[in-house]
Design an enzyme around this catalytic site. Structure first.
Site, PDB file in Angstrom:
ATOM      1  N   LYS A  82       0.844  -1.205   0.000  1.00  0.00           N
ATOM      2  CA  LYS A  82       0.000   0.000   0.000  1.00  0.00           C
ATOM      3  C   LYS A  82       0.879   1.254   0.000  1.00  0.00           C
ATOM      4  O   LYS A  82       1.492   1.603   0.996  1.00  0.00           O
ATOM      5  CB  LYS A  82      -0.920   0.054   1.225  1.00  0.00           C
TER       6      LYS A  82
ATOM      7  N   GLU B 234       9.874   0.996  10.553  1.00  0.00           N
ATOM      8  CA  GLU B 234      10.907   2.029  10.379  1.00  0.00           C
ATOM      9  C   GLU B 234      10.195   3.349  10.591  1.00  0.00           C
ATOM     10  O   GLU B 234       9.387   3.757   9.764  1.00  0.00           O
ATOM     11  CB  GLU B 234      11.510   1.884   8.979  1.00  0.00           C
TER      12      GLU B 234
ATOM     13  N   CYS C 146      13.396  10.542   7.559  1.00  0.00           N
ATOM     14  CA  CYS C 146      13.267  10.043   8.927  1.00  0.00           C
ATOM     15  C   CYS C 146      14.581  10.220   9.680  1.00  0.00           C
ATOM     16  O   CYS C 146      14.589  10.335  10.888  1.00  0.00           O
ATOM     17  CB  CYS C 146      12.829   8.595   8.911  1.00  0.00           C
TER      18      CYS C 146
ATOM     19  N   GLU D 265       9.691  15.400  16.082  1.00  0.00           N
ATOM     20  CA  GLU D 265      10.053  15.320  14.670  1.00  0.00           C
ATOM     21  C   GLU D 265       9.236  16.341  13.890  1.00  0.00           C
ATOM     22  O   GLU D 265       8.019  16.318  13.927  1.00  0.00           O
ATOM     23  CB  GLU D 265       9.761  13.908  14.145  1.00  0.00           C
TER      24      GLU D 265
END
Ligand code: NAI
Ligand code: MG
Length: 497
Positions: free
Chosen positions: A195, A270, A304, A401
């Protein structure tokens, strides 16, 4: 800030690809969503609709999982020689190379990133991942185990594909994330339901066409487009999926773990990061400044592992932050297909709101911007590259983040102090160190809680280098031979002699 403003040109094949309503790939067929619904895909540089794709839901996931199950249990994929499996993957890589320019342009239109970057990073790295993993197809071995009663038993290990795999990927490197996920799953003989992110489904759909053309059998790779809750969640929860691999936010990573609990499917994750980038006094400062700017501004900070927390030894603080701010001011923002562009827009309206919210938060908590700290222009989702000083370790902009071109810079006195603050985060994905002092470099590398440590470099990726996180940055590793663990079951066979 310089705006790169020239007319863009789109290759005819790309225009054709965009002009045809896209379908999704289930059991070797290009199909509409069961519901008949579709959704729009946007160019984030303009906010304009560029394509439409099917809006999958649970019904489509059920169909795709059934196809993957049949392909795994009774299709030709597991029965073919591993040599042929590797050859088909290499064929796919060759086809991707032939379509490299289309991929680069699609990636740029869909995600906003400069096509010039996609040409040298996303696309070749994705191709290389399939080639590297194609090599592993013939090398997945077990070993013999000397059990404690010599001559009485003979024992060995078989490594088998884990089965039907659900893979949910994000929008920051759409093609590359598809390759990181599909490569090892194909090499080990798994079958897949992929997906893509709802913001960036296009390159995965082109990849699907090439997967078919390469001769990878029907049902081995199924691609279902759709949104997180409607499409991702039923895939993560599906009782007939043996393993789910996810890249995205830590928040959704936790949902994935819960969803996977129903049938205790294997999980690899992850997730987010807030990576420290540490500059010591003895570093080659010209290199460190450029490196620190690249660490945060590459891919508009939508990495990331972005080096989003810059820690600079006292005595060189001003020189480094001024240098990074100077780099930031030189960056040309514009449409990703403009050859002059060095930084495109953020991926979506949602990310623009999120990142400008963090800019406001930094400003209201007293952080001082040396540059940027605002939206750029009023069309598209551009944000100016930003360097914040006068920050404190406990500010939101230092702890959370941001996933945009925003770096915070803090001075430190010695290694003990910088280790404490660098490790003061819920994340543990990447870290950078800039120094010529070998002892300091190794001491920091050993004590930083991070899955990757770059010394005098940053954002260096290779199919052979494992990548992944400590703490809330994830479970398991991508790439290298380490990733094969995610996609294989270990079977111990013990024979009485
Ligand atoms: P997200 O984690 O919501 O989306 C990533 C993928 O997960 C997409 O394919 C999405 O459709 C899917 N998803 C969302 N909700 C789901 C659910 N309940 N069940 C199953 N699948 C689901 O990330 P989003 O909202 O796009 O970005 C939010 C923040 O996440 C970013 O600001 C950034 O901080 C972080 N992020 C981190 C990434 C990384 O590479 N580690 C990549 C993308 C985002
Ligand atoms: Mg989300």
């Amino acid at each position: 800030m310089l705006r790169a403003d020239v007319a863009i040109t789109i290759a005819p094949e790309v225009n054709k690809f965009l002009a045809t309503p896209r379908k999704m790939l289930i059991d070797g067929q290009w199909v509409e969503a069961a519901s008949g619904r579709s959704f729009a895909v946007y160019d984030p540089a303009t906010g304009e609709v560029i394509a439409s794709v099917p809006e999958g839901d649970k019904e489509d996931i059920d169909r795709a999982v059934r196809a993957a199950r049949t392909a795994f249990d009774s299709g030709p994929w597991r029965k073919m020689t591993t040599s042929l499996r590797g050859r088909l993957m290499n064929k796919l890589a060759d086809l991707m190379e032939q379509h490299a320019e289309e991929f680069a342009q699609l990636e740029s239109l869909d995600n906003g990133k400069p096509a010039s970057i996609a040409r040298v990073a996303d696309v070749p790295l994705a191709i290389d991942m399939f080639r590297y993993m194609a090599g592993w197809a013939t090398k997945i071995e077990g070993n013999t185990i000397p059990v404690s009663w010599p001559g009485t038993y003979f024992a060995y290990i078989l490594r088998e594909p884990v089965g039907v795999v659900g893979q949910i990927i994000p929008w920051n490197f759409p093609l590359l994330m598809a390759a990181w996920k599909l490569g090892p799953a194909l090499a080990t003989g798994c079958t897949i339901v992929l997906k893509p992110a709802e913001q960036t489904p296009l390159s995965a759909l082109l990849l699907g066409e090439l997967i078919q053309e390469a001769g990878i059998p029907a049902g081995v790779v199924n691609i279902v487009t759709g949104f997180g809750k409607e499409t991702g969640a039923p895939l993560a929860a599906h009782p007939d999926v043996d393993k789910v691999a996810f890249t995205g936010s830590t928040e959704v990573g936790k949902f994935i773990v819960q969803a996977a609990g129903g049938n205790l499917k294997k999980v690899s994750l992850e997730l987010g990061g807030k990576s420290p980038n540490i500059v010591l006094k003895d570093a080659d400062l010209d290199t460190a400044v450029v490196g620190a700017a690249n660490a945060i501004f590459f891919n508009h900070g939508q990495c990331c592992c972005a080096g989003s927390r810059l820690y600079i030894e006292r005595g060189i603080f001003d020189r480094v932050v001024d240098g990074v701010a100077e780099q930031a001011k030189q960056i040309k923002l514009g449409h990703g297909l403009n050859p002059e562009t060095q930084m495109g827009p953020l991926v979506s309206d949602e990310q623009l709101t999120r990142v400008t919210g963090y800019l406001q938060s930094g400003l209201s908590e007293g952080a001082r911007p040396l540059c940027g700290a605002q939206r750029y222009g009023d069309t598209g989702y551009f944000v100016e590259p930003t360097v914040f000083v006068d920050v404190k370790q406990d500010m939101k902009v230092v702890q959370e983040e941001i996933f945009g071109p925003v770096v915070t810079a803090l001075p430190f006195k010695d290694l003990d102090e910088v280790l404490t603050v660098a490790n003061d985060t819920i994340y543990g994905l990447g870290a950078g160190i800039w120094t010529k002092d070998l002892s300091k470099a190794h001491r920091l590398a050993a004590e930083l809680h991070a899955g990757t440590v770059w010394i005098n470099c940053y954002n260096v990726f290779d199919a052979a280098l494992p990548f992944g996180g400590y703490k809330q940055s994830g479970w398991g590793r991508e790439m290298g031979h380490e990733v094969l663990e995610n996609y294989t079951e270990v079977k111990a066979v013990c024979i009485r002699l």
